[in-house]
Scaffold this active site. Structure first.
Site, PDB file in Angstrom:
ATOM      1  CB  ALA A  73      32.284 -17.753  -1.658  1.00 33.89           C
ATOM      2  N   GLY A  74      32.896 -16.006  -4.460  1.00 32.32           N
ATOM      3  CA  GLY A  74      33.159 -16.012  -5.613  1.00 32.32           C
ATOM      4  C   GLY A  74      32.987 -14.508  -6.306  1.00 32.32           C
ATOM      5  CE  LYS A 134      31.001 -17.218   5.354  1.00 31.50           C
ATOM      6  NZ  LYS A 134      31.846 -16.361   4.357  1.00 31.50           N
ATOM      7  N   GLY A 171      37.475 -16.306  -2.830  1.00 36.63           N
ATOM      8  CA  GLY A 171      38.485 -15.536  -3.178  1.00 36.63           C
ATOM      9  C   GLY A 171      38.982 -15.523  -4.703  1.00 36.63           C
ATOM     10  CG  ASN A 220      36.366 -10.329   2.703  1.00 35.72           C
ATOM     11  OD1 ASN A 220      36.559 -10.683   4.023  1.00 35.72           O
ATOM     12  ND2 ASN A 220      37.151  -9.297   2.605  1.00 35.72           N
ATOM     13  CB  THR A 221      38.640 -11.439  -1.907  1.00 37.25           C
ATOM     14  OG1 THR A 221      38.426 -12.388  -0.875  1.00 37.25           O
ATOM     15  CG2 THR A 221      39.988 -11.137  -2.766  1.00 37.25           C
TER      16      THR A 221
END
Lengths: 256, 65
Positions: free
Chosen positions: A183-184, A95, A156, A205-206
């Protein structure tokens, strides 16, 4: 979905950072059904060996790893990190992140394309973390990427899809290229919305790691991704500006 | 000689990447190495000379997003 010749049943990829504990991370991965998890390389102390236990746990889960170049701001740094990751994780998947701006963690798309070309030439299967820019996407494909990972919103931030128009345009321009929103994403509804646009997968992830109950949230995201894909395949209706009654008008009683 | 390992100063006697890893306690740990910014593959560590003032990076698997 199939990426670089590998067919994946799950369309959810999960990050491994920020979880309250290793046990919750392992349980969240299992609950998500993810077959691919992202990992990183960081400095290791000879005395502490903090990374060895983590790597052992991930291997025991039997998932495929997608190492990242998180935190790299230059081409050379990202390429060297990718080379190191290939050796440690025994995979040519990478990645690729080349960060250009620290407040938004926006990719440096110029460096990204350059690094992608170098790594593709060295036999890497490059998963580029990019913006939703069409021209950059084209350049990444020319550089040898077989998948694109545009952001939904800054890493994040949990803001969801900041620019659905651009994401829709990417999907329309590259109908055959695997597209992953990376992301986001903050809520399962964000993930479902991306899948309804025809995206092939979600990487997050977050939103799971920082949930009150990461395991339940992982399951929720798995369901949302599946629902969104099913909806896309089912062919959503076209939205319209004016109302149209769903109940037949013909046959309605005349009751003055 | 004095070198930097992961940004920290180290005084080492060994003069190759492989020998330095052993000397400072990495043993059989799963790590990747870079010297002065260039990747050093595991099979090259025994022959990769390290000189006074060099910067060695030793990285290992870690959580990531």
């Amino acid at each position: 979905m199939t990426v670089y010749g590998t067919t994946l049943r799950s369309r959810l990829m999960l990050g491994t950072a920020l979880y309250p504990s290793p046990a919750l991370l392992a349980d969240a991965i299992k609950a998500s059904g993810a077959e691919v998890v992202t990992v990183s390389l960081r400095r290791e102390s000879g005395a502490e060996r903090a990374g060895q236990g983590f790597w052992s746990m991930i291997r025991d889960l039997g998932v495929r790893v997608l190492p990242n170049t998180a935190g790299c701001h230059g081409v050379k740094e990202a390429v060297t990190t990718a080379q190191m990751a290939r050796e440690v994780f025994q995979t040519n998947w990478i990645k690729l992140e080349v960060i250009g701006e620290d407040d938004t963690l926006q990719p440096d798309v110029f460096g990204l394309v350059e690094a992608a070309r170098i790594l593709a030439d060295e036999g890497f299967a490059v998963f580029p973390y990019t913006t939703d820019d069409l021209v950059v996407a084209e350049r990444l494909l020319e550089a040898g990427c077989e998948v694109l990972m545009p952001w939904g919103a800054p890493i994040g931030s949990g803001k969801g899809l900041n620019n659905p128009f651009a994401l829709r345009a990417l999907r329309a321009h590259f109908p055959e290229v695997p597209l992953v929103v990376d992301a986001g994403i903050g809520l399962p509804s964000h993930a479902a919305a991306a899948m309804e646009l025809g995206y092939d997968a979600i990487l997050l992830n977050t939103a799971v790691a920082k949930a009150g109950d990461p395991v339940a949230m992982a399951k929720s995201f798995a369901m949302a991704v599946e629902a969104g894909r099913l909806a896309y395949d089912a062919g959503p209706m076209e939205p319209r500006d004016m109302a149209e009654p769903s109940t037949p008008v013909i046959g309605k009683a005349f009751l003055p | 000689m004095k070198i930097s390992v992961n940004g920290q100063p180290h005084e080492v006697k060994a003069t190759t990447v492989a020998a330095i890893l052993t000397e400072i306690g990495y043993g059989d740990a799963t790590v990747a190495t870079a010297l002065n910014g260039d990747f050093v593959a595991a099979d090259r560590r025994m022959n990769q000379a390290v000189r006074d003032g060099d910067a060695l990076e030793v990285l290992a698997p870690r959580q990531g997003g």
